[in-house]
Design a protein around this motif. Structure first.
Motif, short mmCIF file in Angstrom:
data_model
loop_
_atom_site.label_atom_id
_atom_site.label_comp_id
_atom_site.label_asym_id
_atom_site.label_seq_id
_atom_site.Cartn_x
_atom_site.Cartn_y
_atom_site.Cartn_z
N MET A 1 -12.77 -1.20 -9.98
CA MET A 1 -12.03 -0.47 -8.97
C MET A 1 -11.01 -1.42 -8.34
O MET A 1 -11.28 -2.59 -8.16
CB MET A 1 -13.01 0.05 -7.92
CG MET A 1 -12.35 0.74 -6.78
SD MET A 1 -13.59 1.34 -5.62
CE MET A 1 -12.51 2.04 -4.43
N LYS A 2 -9.85 -0.87 -8.02
CA LYS A 2 -8.88 -1.69 -7.30
C LYS A 2 -8.22 -0.84 -6.23
O LYS A 2 -8.19 0.39 -6.32
CB LYS A 2 -7.85 -2.30 -8.24
CG LYS A 2 -6.77 -1.41 -8.73
CD LYS A 2 -5.79 -2.22 -9.56
CE LYS A 2 -4.72 -1.31 -10.13
NZ LYS A 2 -3.74 -2.03 -10.92
N THR A 3 -7.72 -1.50 -5.24
CA THR A 3 -6.99 -0.85 -4.16
C THR A 3 -5.70 -1.62 -3.92
O THR A 3 -5.68 -2.84 -4.02
CB THR A 3 -7.85 -0.73 -2.88
OG1 THR A 3 -7.15 0.06 -1.92
CG2 THR A 3 -8.18 -2.06 -2.28
N ILE A 4 -4.65 -0.87 -3.64
CA ILE A 4 -3.34 -1.48 -3.38
C ILE A 4 -3.02 -1.25 -1.91
O ILE A 4 -3.03 -0.11 -1.43
CB ILE A 4 -2.26 -0.88 -4.29
CG1 ILE A 4 -2.61 -1.15 -5.76
CG2 ILE A 4 -0.88 -1.43 -3.93
CD1 ILE A 4 -1.72 -0.45 -6.76
N ILE A 5 -2.74 -2.34 -1.20
CA ILE A 5 -2.50 -2.29 0.23
C ILE A 5 -1.09 -2.78 0.51
O ILE A 5 -0.73 -3.90 0.12
CB ILE A 5 -3.52 -3.19 0.97
CG1 ILE A 5 -4.94 -2.72 0.61
CG2 ILE A 5 -3.29 -3.17 2.46
CD1 ILE A 5 -5.95 -3.80 0.67
N PRO A 6 -0.28 -1.97 1.18
CA PRO A 6 1.08 -2.41 1.50
C PRO A 6 1.06 -3.64 2.42
O PRO A 6 0.19 -3.78 3.27
CB PRO A 6 1.69 -1.21 2.24
CG PRO A 6 0.79 -0.07 1.98
CD PRO A 6 -0.56 -0.63 1.66
N VAL A 21 -0.98 -7.40 7.07
CA VAL A 21 -1.72 -6.35 6.40
C VAL A 21 -2.48 -5.52 7.45
O VAL A 21 -2.94 -6.07 8.45
CB VAL A 21 -2.69 -6.95 5.34
CG1 VAL A 21 -3.72 -7.84 5.97
CG2 VAL A 21 -3.34 -5.88 4.51
N ASN A 22 -2.55 -4.24 7.21
CA ASN A 22 -3.32 -3.36 8.09
C ASN A 22 -4.76 -3.27 7.60
O ASN A 22 -5.01 -3.25 6.39
CB ASN A 22 -2.70 -1.96 8.15
CG ASN A 22 -1.36 -1.97 8.84
OD1 ASN A 22 -1.17 -2.64 9.83
ND2 ASN A 22 -0.41 -1.23 8.29
#
Length: 151
Positions: A1-6, A21-22
């Motif tokens: 699993m991966k997540t992309i965070i602005p 980062v939020n």
């Protein structure tokens, strides 16, 4: 699993960039500085106290070296939840310390305060990749139900 965070990239001085980062602590939105040179993730003690998250251990052996090499006392706090993107950690034992020097630097260039520093412990754990071309942080691993980091 991966997540992309602005990521938000701010320029404090010419050619001096910080990545923001939020995240969320106890389901409250926070802003953090992404700091690949920080060995551990930490949170602003004063902000956590405002959120009624009090240290459970004021006498730790953990010393923190900050901006300018200053050494500050730190305390352990227990966060009900700490979330970055889709990764939610429960009962997260965190380091808290005074990061007012960071916020003073940001205030001097009209940047909003931050509530913590995202450090190498989390970046390593989630096999982080930083993309400057599409400013984002990519975290990769299985989604943890409970994450306990030993100090």
């Amino acid at each position: 699993m991966k997540t992309i965070i602005p990521l938000e990239i701010i320029e404090l001085e010419k050619h001096s960039f910080h990545l923001l980062v939020n995240a969320k602590v106890n389901d409250v939105d926070i802003r953090m500085v992404l700091d690949t040179g920080a060995s551990r993730t930490c949170f602003d003690l004063n902000y956590l106290i405002q959120m009624s998250i009090l240290p459970f251990d004021n006498k730790t052996d953990i010393k923190s070296s900050g901006l300018g090499g200053n050494i500050s006392e730190s305390a352990l706090v227990l966060l009900n939840t700490f979330q970055i993107g889709d990764f939610r950690m429960v009962h997260y034992k965190a380091i808290s310390l005074d990061i007012s020097a960071v916020n003073q630097a940001y205030e001097s260039v009209d940047v909003d305060s931050v509530h913590g520093i995202l450090g190498g412990d989390i970046l390593h754990l989630f096999r982080a990749t930083i993309r400057y071309d599409k400013p984002c942080l990519i975290l990769k691993t299985r989604k943890p139900d409970v994450l306990n980091i030993k100090f």
